[in-house]
Design a protein around this motif. Structure first.
Motif, PDB file in Angstrom:
ATOM      1  N   TRP A  76       0.907  -1.481   0.085  1.00 43.12           N
ATOM      2  CA  TRP A  76       0.064   0.029   0.026  1.00 43.12           C
ATOM      3  C   TRP A  76       0.765   1.522  -0.088  1.00 43.12           C
ATOM      4  O   TRP A  76       0.387   2.175  -0.269  1.00 43.12           O
ATOM      5  N   ILE A  77       2.272   1.098   0.126  1.00 37.93           N
ATOM      6  CA  ILE A  77       2.940   2.258   0.276  1.00 37.93           C
ATOM      7  C   ILE A  77       2.940   2.912  -1.214  1.00 37.93           C
ATOM      8  O   ILE A  77       2.856   4.104  -1.495  1.00 37.93           O
ATOM      9  N   MET A  78       3.102   1.802  -2.088  1.00 37.86           N
ATOM     10  CA  MET A  78       3.475   2.370  -3.415  1.00 37.86           C
ATOM     11  C   MET A  78       2.157   2.370  -4.371  1.00 37.86           C
ATOM     12  O   MET A  78       1.973   2.962  -5.268  1.00 37.86           O
ATOM     13  N   ARG A  79       1.216   1.695  -3.720  1.00 37.08           N
ATOM     14  CA  ARG A  79      -0.293   1.444  -4.229  1.00 37.08           C
ATOM     15  C   ARG A  79      -1.278   1.838  -3.329  1.00 37.08           C
ATOM     16  O   ARG A  79      -1.794   0.919  -2.647  1.00 37.08           O
ATOM     17  N   LEU A  82      -4.664  -0.046  -2.212  1.00 33.05           N
ATOM     18  CA  LEU A  82      -4.574  -0.978  -1.747  1.00 33.05           C
ATOM     19  C   LEU A  82      -4.557  -1.153  -0.013  1.00 33.05           C
ATOM     20  O   LEU A  82      -4.602  -1.820   0.848  1.00 33.05           O
ATOM     21  N   SER A  83      -4.830   0.242   0.587  1.00 35.14           N
ATOM     22  CA  SER A  83      -4.877   0.581   1.924  1.00 35.14           C
ATOM     23  C   SER A  83      -6.039   0.159   2.491  1.00 35.14           C
ATOM     24  O   SER A  83      -7.148   0.052   1.940  1.00 35.14           O
ATOM     25  N   GLN A 101      -2.141   5.503   7.615  1.00 33.24           N
ATOM     26  CA  GLN A 101      -3.137   5.826   6.401  1.00 33.24           C
ATOM     27  C   GLN A 101      -4.350   6.528   7.009  1.00 33.24           C
ATOM     28  O   GLN A 101      -5.059   7.284   5.988  1.00 33.24           O
ATOM     29  N   LEU A 102      -4.457   6.643   8.139  1.00 39.20           N
ATOM     30  CA  LEU A 102      -5.634   7.396   8.620  1.00 39.20           C
ATOM     31  C   LEU A 102      -5.510   8.634   9.145  1.00 39.20           C
ATOM     32  O   LEU A 102      -5.535   9.255   9.998  1.00 39.20           O
ATOM     33  N   GLN A 103      -4.899   9.550   7.944  1.00 41.34           N
ATOM     34  CA  GLN A 103      -4.832  10.794   8.288  1.00 41.34           C
ATOM     35  C   GLN A 103      -4.730  11.737   6.906  1.00 41.34           C
ATOM     36  O   GLN A 103      -4.891  11.172   5.760  1.00 41.34           O
ATOM     37  N   PRO A 104      -4.800  12.929   6.743  1.00 42.16           N
ATOM     38  CA  PRO A 104      -5.316  13.637   5.722  1.00 42.16           C
ATOM     39  C   PRO A 104      -4.357  13.095   4.563  1.00 42.16           C
ATOM     40  O   PRO A 104      -2.882  13.241   4.856  1.00 42.16           O
ATOM     41  N   HIS A 105      -4.640  12.988   3.472  1.00 38.20           N
ATOM     42  CA  HIS A 105      -3.753  12.781   2.213  1.00 38.20           C
ATOM     43  C   HIS A 105      -4.177  13.862   1.159  1.00 38.20           C
ATOM     44  O   HIS A 105      -5.437  14.309   0.969  1.00 38.20           O
ATOM     45  N   PRO A 144      -9.501  12.202   3.988  1.00 34.50           N
ATOM     46  CA  PRO A 144      -9.209  11.942   5.199  1.00 34.50           C
ATOM     47  C   PRO A 144      -8.450  10.569   5.445  1.00 34.50           C
ATOM     48  O   PRO A 144      -7.772  10.453   6.541  1.00 34.50           O
ATOM     49  N   ASN A 145      -8.220  10.020   4.438  1.00 37.17           N
ATOM     50  CA  ASN A 145      -7.229   8.785   4.505  1.00 37.17           C
ATOM     51  C   ASN A 145      -6.758   8.277   3.174  1.00 37.17           C
ATOM     52  O   ASN A 145      -6.963   9.038   2.078  1.00 37.17           O
ATOM     53  N   ARG A 146      -5.735   7.366   3.379  1.00 34.98           N
ATOM     54  CA  ARG A 146      -4.893   7.089   2.029  1.00 34.98           C
ATOM     55  C   ARG A 146      -5.754   6.177   1.022  1.00 34.98           C
ATOM     56  O   ARG A 146      -5.571   6.322  -0.190  1.00 34.98           O
ATOM     57  N   TYR A 147      -6.676   5.543   1.379  1.00 34.30           N
ATOM     58  CA  TYR A 147      -7.449   4.773   0.487  1.00 34.30           C
ATOM     59  C   TYR A 147      -8.178   5.511  -0.595  1.00 34.30           C
ATOM     60  O   TYR A 147      -8.212   5.390  -1.770  1.00 34.30           O
ATOM     61  N   LEU A 148      -8.759   6.615   0.038  1.00 26.66           N
ATOM     62  CA  LEU A 148      -9.563   7.715  -0.859  1.00 26.66           C
ATOM     63  C   LEU A 148      -8.635   8.207  -1.889  1.00 26.66           C
ATOM     64  O   LEU A 148      -9.055   8.405  -3.040  1.00 26.66           O
ATOM     65  N   ALA A 149      -7.470   8.619  -1.212  1.00 23.94           N
ATOM     66  CA  ALA A 149      -6.489   9.425  -2.225  1.00 23.94           C
ATOM     67  C   ALA A 149      -6.081   8.254  -3.270  1.00 23.94           C
ATOM     68  O   ALA A 149      -5.881   8.731  -4.500  1.00 23.94           O
ATOM     69  N   GLY A 150      -5.947   7.036  -2.903  1.00 27.88           N
ATOM     70  CA  GLY A 150      -5.538   5.973  -3.831  1.00 27.88           C
ATOM     71  C   GLY A 150      -6.605   5.584  -5.093  1.00 27.88           C
ATOM     72  O   GLY A 150      -6.184   5.699  -6.117  1.00 27.88           O
ATOM     73  N   VAL A 151      -7.833   5.837  -4.650  1.00 26.93           N
ATOM     74  CA  VAL A 151      -8.760   5.358  -5.574  1.00 26.93           C
ATOM     75  C   VAL A 151      -9.140   6.676  -6.657  1.00 26.93           C
ATOM     76  O   VAL A 151      -9.298   6.499  -7.938  1.00 26.93           O
TER      77      VAL A 151
END
Length: 264
Positions: A76-79, A82-83, A101-105, A144-151
């Motif tokens: 999940w660091i590079m992708r 996948l968080s 992951q659970l911080q502003p991105h 608010p989290n890394r997952y939303l930034a990733g998608v």
């Protein structure tokens, strides 16, 4: 002057130009002060950034066993897409993953060799842009989290690149772009779950790198093949040192290499 220690990515300080530092365990070096001086680099050994053992570096400054075990090197660091910490699901260490992951991105556009989309923690702005050698950048979305930034990044990659051409970045064959227009143009492709976090009104950030001379045709220094090198430092951009003979050295790409440095 002589220094010795394990290489990590250079620390930076915003300014005109940006200030660069190599930080070792008991010392640090302001590389801006080394411009126009000869810098000798001698590879001594490997030192994994996690276990500190003298083992070949596999990726990201870690030996192979550490890379596949520690949470700092999870997929999940590079992708970011996948968080899973927002779901309470562990990859390697849920406590660490929640912390990161659970911080502003921020999802951003950066122009280093071309316009690209990327993701970083909010606390890493503008450091992330500096590390990529971007001369201009702009935030698109703050989530608010890394997952939303990733998608969001995945969705935008269908319409804009996500890679930097490091050779173009280092030869400075780049053009200015209107990133505000690009931001507004890409809004329509942001996933519905992240659309409420779109940043409506902000301006580009411009960055100035300490480069006296750009190389015409870059030659990359690999310490495994060339363990001893000496050259006059002419610039620093991204995480690269640029030398008078067009040699470039990727400091971040050499994390985990224990070296001696001599300046004269």
């Amino acid at each position: 002057m002589q220094y010795e220690g394990v290489l990590r990515k250079m620390q930076t300080e915003i300014g005109n130009p940006i200030q660069y530092y190599m930080v070792f365990e008991d010392d640090f070096l302001n590389l801006n002060q080394v411009l126009e001086k000869n810098l000798k680099i001698d590879f001594i050994k490997h030192q994994c950034l996690n276990c500190r053992n003298d083992r070949p570096i596999f990726r990201q400054g870690f030996c192979k066993s550490c890379f596949y075990e520690i949470p700092l090197a999870g997929d999940w660091i590079m992708r970011p897409e996948l968080s899973t910490a927002h779901l309470g699901k562990e990859d390697r260490d849920l406590q660490y993953e929640k912390k990161v992951q659970l911080q502003p991105h921020i999802v951003y556009l950066a122009n280093s060799s071309n316009i690209k989309v990327g993701v970083t923690r909010k606390t890493q702005v503008p450091t992330r842009w500096i590390d990529q050698g971007a001369h201009e950048a702009i935030e698109i979305v703050e989530v608010p989290n890394r997952y939303l930034a990733g998608v969001t990044e995945v969705a935008l990659k269908d319409h804009i690149g996500d890679k930097t051409n490091w050779r173009k970045m280092l030869t400075n064959t780049v053009e200015d772009e209107n990133l505000v227009e690009w931001r507004n143009r890409l809004k329509q492709y942001i996933p519905e779950e992240a659309l409420e976090y779109f940043i409506e009104s902000n301006q580009e950030t411009h960055l100035e790198f300490p480069v006296l001379r750009y190389p015409k045709k870059v030659k990359s220094l690999n310490l495994d093949k060339t363990p001893n090198y000496k050259g006059m430092l002419k610039g620093i951009k991204g995480q690269y040192l640029i030398f008078e003979d067009d040699t470039v050295f990727n400091v971040r790409g050499s994390e985990g290499y224990y070296v001696g440095l001599q300046i004269n």
